[in-house]
Design an enzyme around this catalytic site. Structure first.
Site, PDB file in Angstrom:
ATOM      1  N   GLY A   1       0.850  -1.186   0.000  1.00 32.70           N
ATOM      2  CA  GLY A   1       0.000   0.000   0.000  1.00 32.70           C
ATOM      3  C   GLY A   1       0.884   1.234   0.000  1.00 32.70           C
ATOM      4  N   ARG A   2       0.332   2.335   0.535  1.00 37.51           N
ATOM      5  CA  ARG A   2       1.106   3.587   0.543  1.00 37.51           C
ATOM      6  C   ARG A   2       2.448   3.414   1.243  1.00 37.51           C
ATOM      7  NH1 ARG A   2      -3.981   5.507   1.962  1.00 37.51           N
ATOM      8  NH2 ARG A   2      -4.834   7.152   0.641  1.00 37.51           N
ATOM      9  N   ILE A   3       2.416   2.807   2.437  1.00 35.61           N
ATOM     10  CA  ILE A   3       3.660   2.701   3.222  1.00 35.61           C
ATOM     11  C   ILE A   3       4.633   1.745   2.538  1.00 35.61           C
ATOM     12  CG2 ILE A   3       4.646   2.022   5.466  1.00 35.61           C
ATOM     13  CD1 ILE A   3       2.017   3.034   6.766  1.00 35.61           C
TER      14      ILE A   3
ATOM     15  N   GLY B   1       6.221   4.656  14.835  1.00 31.05           N
ATOM     16  CA  GLY B   1       6.334   4.864  13.385  1.00 31.05           C
ATOM     17  C   GLY B   1       5.887   6.234  12.913  1.00 31.05           C
TER      18      GLY B   1
ATOM     19  N   HIS C   1       6.170   1.468  19.349  1.00 28.67           N
ATOM     20  CA  HIS C   1       5.155   1.913  18.372  1.00 28.67           C
ATOM     21  C   HIS C   1       5.293   3.416  18.066  1.00 28.67           C
ATOM     22  CE1 HIS C   1       0.791   1.190  16.784  1.00 28.67           C
ATOM     23  NE2 HIS C   1       1.431   2.081  16.049  1.00 28.67           N
TER      24      HIS C   1
ATOM     25  N   ARG D   1      -2.354  -8.491  -1.858  1.00 28.18           N
ATOM     26  CA  ARG D   1      -3.611  -9.072  -2.349  1.00 28.18           C
ATOM     27  C   ARG D   1      -3.767  -8.828  -3.847  1.00 28.18           C
ATOM     28  NH1 ARG D   1      -8.102  -6.683   1.555  1.00 28.18           N
ATOM     29  NH2 ARG D   1      -6.737  -4.940   1.165  1.00 28.18           N
TER      30      ARG D   1
ATOM     31  N   GLU E   1      -0.012  -4.430  23.027  1.00 25.81           N
ATOM     32  CA  GLU E   1       0.707  -3.236  23.503  1.00 25.81           C
ATOM     33  C   GLU E   1       0.010  -2.640  24.715  1.00 25.81           C
ATOM     34  OE1 GLU E   1       1.098  -0.670  20.110  1.00 25.81           O
ATOM     35  OE2 GLU E   1       2.096  -2.215  18.948  1.00 25.81           O
TER      36      GLU E   1
ATOM     37  N   ARG F   1       1.325  -4.163  12.464  1.00 28.86           N
ATOM     38  CA  ARG F   1       0.590  -4.577  13.659  1.00 28.86           C
ATOM     39  C   ARG F   1       1.212  -5.871  14.176  1.00 28.86           C
ATOM     40  NH1 ARG F   1      -0.847  -0.112  13.828  1.00 28.86           N
ATOM     41  NH2 ARG F   1      -2.972   0.736  13.852  1.00 28.86           N
TER      42      ARG F   1
END
Ligand code: 8YV
Length: 332
Positions: free
Chosen positions: A163-165, A296, A294, A185, A276, A247
């Site tokens: 995806g974007r990331i 990012g 976490h 996918r 978390e 995740r």
């Protein structure tokens, strides 16, 4: 009320402290309840919030499930999530109650990709180990054989989730001399593959056997739960590394810990964990693992832009329009 039946100055409840400028603007625009001490809401506080608010602004630290939404007041009409991931929100339950859900895509892409790239460099090059040794006063001077890691240039990067990331990581990784492999996918259009020099693997297992570094950049869902398990870790090369800033539960953490302990793979960089802020104590003594809390998207710029998006979503909704970042079930 405005003509469209939506309150002109909606009651907005924000579950965590947000950047100052964001809170200031929210205070100007909405009847807002902020969380000055930043303590995460417990269940009782969440129940009270969904009963009271027109708009709830949660974060990844809030679980908004069907049971909670069943207790929401009639006035709750919008959940304007501060964050891109929506796996902590029950989208089907929200839709069933006519509650719109929005998120903040796009504005944390580059920061998250930077952090992923930092881990892709830090783990094979053992940066955290070197830093820890120096701070502990254990550095006895340069040596030809100490703290040798693996080169990154010339290696194969496997991106799970393009995806974007994922695409932003690919751009950075190419500049560092890695070749790009990906599993997703849906296959990207040929032109996008060409631009990124990316090779598509429809078979994830086959890609895992081939790559030197695997980075996970997919959303969490039933389909991606424990997608990387013991069987798939065993397919990876013993010199390979795993990076996860998506995740925690996309990886079977028990299997990963065993794989690291038994040198099935060489190391890992983890910015996310299944429960978390719990971090499995077995991870802590492992030298070949970089552990981050976490972070990012933790930049002033990114978090402010996320807040600005939340505000835009609420205002557009209050004006009677469809908010720009409405999350459609099945597309998250
Ligand atoms: C956010 C994230 O900081 O946006 C996401 O999905 O994982 C983080 O980078 C967090 O979700 C804020 O709610």
């Amino acid at each position: 009320m405005t003509q469209n039946d939506r309150p002109a100055r909606p009651k907005v409840i924000v579950t965590r402290r947000l950047p100052e400028a964001v809170e200031a603007r929210m205070t100007e625009l909405f009847e807002v309840r902020l969380n000055a001490d930043d303590r995460p809401f417990d269940r009782a506080a969440l129940v009270e919030a969904v009963r009271d608010a027109d708009v709830l602004v949660p974060t990844v630290t809030d679980t908004i499930d069907a049971e909670l939404l069943a207790r929401a007041g009639d006035r709750l009409r919008l959940i304007a999530n501060f964050g891109a991931g929506t796996d902590h929100l029950d989208l089907a339950a929200a839709r069933a109650r006519g509650i719109i859900v929005t998120n903040t895509p796009g504005v944390l892409t580059e920061d998250t990709a930077d952090l992923v790239m930092a881990l892709i460099l830090a783990v094979p090059r053992r940066l955290a180990e070197g830093e820890k040794m120096l701070r502990a006063g254990e550095w006895t001077g340069w040596s030809p054989t100490s703290l040798m890691g693996h080169s990154v240039t010339g290696k194969k990067l496997g991106i799970l989730g393009m995806g974007r990331i994922g695409r932003a990581v690919a751009l950075r990784a190419r500049a560092c001399g890695l070749t790009i492999h990906y599993h997703n996918r849906n296959r990207m259009p040929e032109a996008a593959e060409r631009d990124l020099g990316a090779l598509y693997w429809s078979d994830l297992d086959a890609m895992l056997a081939e790559v030197d570094v695997l980075t996970i950049n997919a959303p969490y869902s039933r389909e991606t739960h424990h997608m990387i398990d013991a069987r798939r870790l065993a397919l990876m090369k013993p010199d390979a590394y795993l990076i996860n800033a998506a995740r925690g539960a996309i990886v079977d953490q028990d299997a990963l810990i065993e794989a690291l302990q038994n040198k099935v793979i060489s190391g890992a960089g983890l910015d996310v964990f299944p429960r978390e802020p719990e971090v499995d104590p077995r991870l802590l003594p492992l030298p070949n693992v970089v552990l981050l809390p976490h972070m990012g998207s933790a930049t002033f710029e990114g978090r402010t832009a996320m807040g600005t998006k939340v505000i835009a979503n609420i205002r557009t909704w209050a004006d009677g329009h469809r908010p720009p970042d409405q999350v459609l079930e099945g597309w998250a």
